[in-house]
Design a protein around this motif. Structure first.
Motif, PDB file in Angstrom:
ATOM      1  N   ALA A  80       0.827  -1.207   0.000  1.00  0.00           N
ATOM      2  CA  ALA A  80       0.000   0.000   0.000  1.00  0.00           C
ATOM      3  C   ALA A  80       0.863   1.259   0.000  1.00  0.00           C
ATOM      4  O   ALA A  80       0.531   2.247  -0.667  1.00  0.00           O
ATOM      5  CB  ALA A  80      -0.935  -0.005   1.206  1.00  0.00           C
ATOM      6  N   ALA A  81       1.971   1.224   0.716  1.00  0.00           N
ATOM      7  CA  ALA A  81       2.848   2.397   0.803  1.00  0.00           C
ATOM      8  C   ALA A  81       3.462   2.734  -0.551  1.00  0.00           C
ATOM      9  O   ALA A  81       3.737   3.903  -0.831  1.00  0.00           O
ATOM     10  CB  ALA A  81       3.950   2.157   1.834  1.00  0.00           C
ATOM     11  N   GLU A  82       3.666   1.734  -1.379  1.00  0.00           N
ATOM     12  CA  GLU A  82       4.302   1.945  -2.677  1.00  0.00           C
ATOM     13  C   GLU A  82       3.310   2.295  -3.789  1.00  0.00           C
ATOM     14  O   GLU A  82       3.724   2.639  -4.895  1.00  0.00           O
ATOM     15  CB  GLU A  82       5.089   0.692  -3.075  1.00  0.00           C
ATOM     16  N   ALA A  83       2.015   2.207  -3.492  1.00  0.00           N
ATOM     17  CA  ALA A  83       0.997   2.430  -4.522  1.00  0.00           C
ATOM     18  C   ALA A  83       0.351   3.804  -4.364  1.00  0.00           C
ATOM     19  O   ALA A  83       0.198   4.302  -3.251  1.00  0.00           O
ATOM     20  CB  ALA A  83      -0.078   1.346  -4.429  1.00  0.00           C
ATOM     21  N   PRO A  84      -0.044   4.396  -5.480  1.00  0.00           N
ATOM     22  CA  PRO A  84      -0.769   5.667  -5.382  1.00  0.00           C
ATOM     23  C   PRO A  84      -2.159   5.444  -4.781  1.00  0.00           C
ATOM     24  O   PRO A  84      -2.722   4.347  -4.872  1.00  0.00           O
ATOM     25  CB  PRO A  84      -0.874   6.148  -6.830  1.00  0.00           C
ATOM     26  N   GLU A  85      -2.692   6.480  -4.180  1.00  0.00           N
ATOM     27  CA  GLU A  85      -4.040   6.422  -3.622  1.00  0.00           C
ATOM     28  C   GLU A  85      -5.003   5.988  -4.726  1.00  0.00           C
ATOM     29  O   GLU A  85      -4.863   6.374  -5.875  1.00  0.00           O
ATOM     30  CB  GLU A  85      -4.427   7.805  -3.102  1.00  0.00           C
ATOM     31  N   GLY A  86      -5.936   5.159  -4.395  1.00  0.00           N
ATOM     32  CA  GLY A  86      -6.881   4.647  -5.385  1.00  0.00           C
ATOM     33  C   GLY A  86      -6.429   3.339  -6.011  1.00  0.00           C
ATOM     34  O   GLY A  86      -7.220   2.647  -6.630  1.00  0.00           O
ATOM     35  N   GLU A  87      -5.152   2.982  -5.848  1.00  0.00           N
ATOM     36  CA  GLU A  87      -4.636   1.730  -6.401  1.00  0.00           C
ATOM     37  C   GLU A  87      -4.078   0.810  -5.308  1.00  0.00           C
ATOM     38  O   GLU A  87      -3.458  -0.205  -5.617  1.00  0.00           O
ATOM     39  CB  GLU A  87      -3.543   2.036  -7.433  1.00  0.00           C
ATOM     40  N   ARG A  88      -4.299   1.186  -4.079  1.00  0.00           N
ATOM     41  CA  ARG A  88      -3.694   0.438  -2.967  1.00  0.00           C
ATOM     42  C   ARG A  88      -4.301  -0.942  -2.787  1.00  0.00           C
ATOM     43  O   ARG A  88      -3.576  -1.897  -2.506  1.00  0.00           O
ATOM     44  CB  ARG A  88      -3.773   1.257  -1.686  1.00  0.00           C
ATOM     45  N   LEU A  89      -5.596  -1.071  -2.938  1.00  0.00           N
ATOM     46  CA  LEU A  89      -6.219  -2.386  -2.787  1.00  0.00           C
ATOM     47  C   LEU A  89      -5.685  -3.339  -3.859  1.00  0.00           C
ATOM     48  O   LEU A  89      -5.320  -4.480  -3.557  1.00  0.00           O
ATOM     49  CB  LEU A  89      -7.741  -2.279  -2.870  1.00  0.00           C
ATOM     50  N   ALA A  90      -5.596  -2.870  -5.077  1.00  0.00           N
ATOM     51  CA  ALA A  90      -5.061  -3.702  -6.169  1.00  0.00           C
ATOM     52  C   ALA A  90      -3.605  -4.052  -5.909  1.00  0.00           C
ATOM     53  O   ALA A  90      -3.176  -5.192  -6.158  1.00  0.00           O
ATOM     54  CB  ALA A  90      -5.206  -2.980  -7.503  1.00  0.00           C
ATOM     55  N   ALA A  91      -2.829  -3.115  -5.378  1.00  0.00           N
ATOM     56  CA  ALA A  91      -1.413  -3.378  -5.088  1.00  0.00           C
ATOM     57  C   ALA A  91      -1.280  -4.437  -3.989  1.00  0.00           C
ATOM     58  O   ALA A  91      -0.418  -5.327  -4.071  1.00  0.00           O
ATOM     59  CB  ALA A  91      -0.715  -2.091  -4.668  1.00  0.00           C
ATOM     60  N   MET A  92      -2.143  -4.364  -2.984  1.00  0.00           N
ATOM     61  CA  MET A  92      -2.101  -5.389  -1.931  1.00  0.00           C
ATOM     62  C   MET A  92      -2.492  -6.748  -2.502  1.00  0.00           C
ATOM     63  O   MET A  92      -1.904  -7.768  -2.142  1.00  0.00           O
ATOM     64  CB  MET A  92      -3.015  -4.992  -0.764  1.00  0.00           C
ATOM     65  N   LEU A 139      -5.880   1.030   4.936  1.00  0.00           N
ATOM     66  CA  LEU A 139      -4.856   1.380   3.960  1.00  0.00           C
ATOM     67  C   LEU A 139      -5.426   1.651   2.567  1.00  0.00           C
ATOM     68  O   LEU A 139      -4.895   2.475   1.826  1.00  0.00           O
ATOM     69  CB  LEU A 139      -3.808   0.276   3.858  1.00  0.00           C
ATOM     70  N   SER A 140      -6.486   0.950   2.213  1.00  0.00           N
ATOM     71  CA  SER A 140      -7.043   1.076   0.865  1.00  0.00           C
ATOM     72  C   SER A 140      -8.125   2.141   0.762  1.00  0.00           C
ATOM     73  O   SER A 140      -8.384   2.630  -0.336  1.00  0.00           O
ATOM     74  CB  SER A 140      -7.626  -0.259   0.405  1.00  0.00           C
ATOM     75  N   ALA A 141      -8.756   2.467   1.894  1.00  0.00           N
ATOM     76  CA  ALA A 141      -9.916   3.366   1.896  1.00  0.00           C
ATOM     77  C   ALA A 141     -11.026   2.817   0.988  1.00  0.00           C
ATOM     78  O   ALA A 141     -11.846   3.564   0.453  1.00  0.00           O
ATOM     79  CB  ALA A 141      -9.530   4.788   1.511  1.00  0.00           C
ATOM     80  N   ALA A 142     -11.046   1.508   0.806  1.00  0.00           N
ATOM     81  CA  ALA A 142     -12.044   0.851  -0.041  1.00  0.00           C
ATOM     82  C   ALA A 142     -13.350   0.697   0.724  1.00  0.00           C
ATOM     83  O   ALA A 142     -13.386   0.734   1.959  1.00  0.00           O
ATOM     84  CB  ALA A 142     -11.531  -0.513  -0.490  1.00  0.00           C
ATOM     85  N   SER A 143     -14.423   0.484  -0.035  1.00  0.00           N
ATOM     86  CA  SER A 143     -15.733   0.254   0.577  1.00  0.00           C
ATOM     87  C   SER A 143     -15.750  -1.112   1.266  1.00  0.00           C
ATOM     88  O   SER A 143     -14.915  -1.983   0.981  1.00  0.00           O
ATOM     89  CB  SER A 143     -16.825   0.305  -0.490  1.00  0.00           C
ATOM     90  N   GLU A 144     -16.731  -1.310   2.130  1.00  0.00           N
ATOM     91  CA  GLU A 144     -16.906  -2.599   2.810  1.00  0.00           C
ATOM     92  C   GLU A 144     -17.066  -3.721   1.784  1.00  0.00           C
ATOM     93  O   GLU A 144     -16.485  -4.792   1.936  1.00  0.00           O
ATOM     94  CB  GLU A 144     -18.133  -2.535   3.728  1.00  0.00           C
ATOM     95  N   GLU A 145     -17.817  -3.458   0.731  1.00  0.00           N
ATOM     96  CA  GLU A 145     -18.028  -4.466  -0.315  1.00  0.00           C
ATOM     97  C   GLU A 145     -16.716  -4.809  -1.040  1.00  0.00           C
ATOM     98  O   GLU A 145     -16.441  -5.970  -1.327  1.00  0.00           O
ATOM     99  CB  GLU A 145     -19.069  -3.961  -1.315  1.00  0.00           C
TER     100      GLU A 145
END
Length: 185
Positions: A80-92, A139-145
């Motif tokens: 997550a630290a290496e990914a831009p905001e909005g791409e952190r979930l995909a990076a994880m 870390l991702s700020a993603a939705s619950e879903e």
């Protein structure tokens, strides 16, 4: 020439050696099926000393499970630290896919979940999983879903990797193709 004396290992060094061997053994044969004698021999310590370091076989298993959750926490945090905001979930997710090649960690995860009939193991696994869930969500700020989908996909990948199935991402027909292949059709 005289050989230099062998450095005496500290208790922490021995503890680390035991954990390395124990992760491998518990990953293959689980909590109930693993021999503590084999772990002690692999770590080059006496069997009684193993229990001085960890107390019980279950305490050793729980330490291995904790190591697995710690490794996943580090993996997700770094990705997550290496990914831009909005791409952190995909990076994880991509970092986790890379981890699936480490069959010991994968199998240890599965053995931990399989041993959840034991209340202490269940409590440790639930706590570790809840912390991972909260970490990924934060870390991702993603939705619950989206977080639910992340963990569902991770478990599907775990099962596919454990069974050594072909890549399944994006291929809903993988199961039928696999069954046809086994049947020689």
């Amino acid at each position: 020439m005289t050989a230099s004396p062998k450095r005496r290992m500290s208790a922490e060094d021995r503890r680390e050696a035991v954990l390395r061997v124990a992760v491998s053994e518990f990953a293959r044969t689980g909590l109930q099926g693993t021999s503590t004698e084999k772990i002690a021999a692999g770590a080059e310590i006496s069997h009684p000393y193993l229990f001085r370091l960890f107390g019980t076989k279950k305490e050793l298993f729980l330490a291995c499970a904790e190591r697995c959750f710690t490794n996943l926490t580090r993996l997700f945090t770094e990705a997550a630290a290496e990914a831009p905001e909005g791409e952190r979930l995909a990076a994880m997710g991509q970092a986790y896919v890379g981890l699936l090649a480490d069959r010991e960690m994968l199998q240890l995860q599965l053995q931990t979940y399989a041993a959840c009939e034991d209340p202490e193991v269940r409590a440790a696994a639930s706590h570790g999983y809840a912390e991972l869930w909260a970490l990924v969500a934060r870390l991702s700020a993603a939705s619950e879903e989206e977080v639910r989908g992340f963990f569902a996909t991770g478990m599907l990948l775990n099962m596919a990797a454990a069974m050594d199935l072909p890549q399944i991402a994006g291929d809903p027909g993988w199961a039928l193709a696999h069954l046809r292949e086994e049947a020689g059709a």
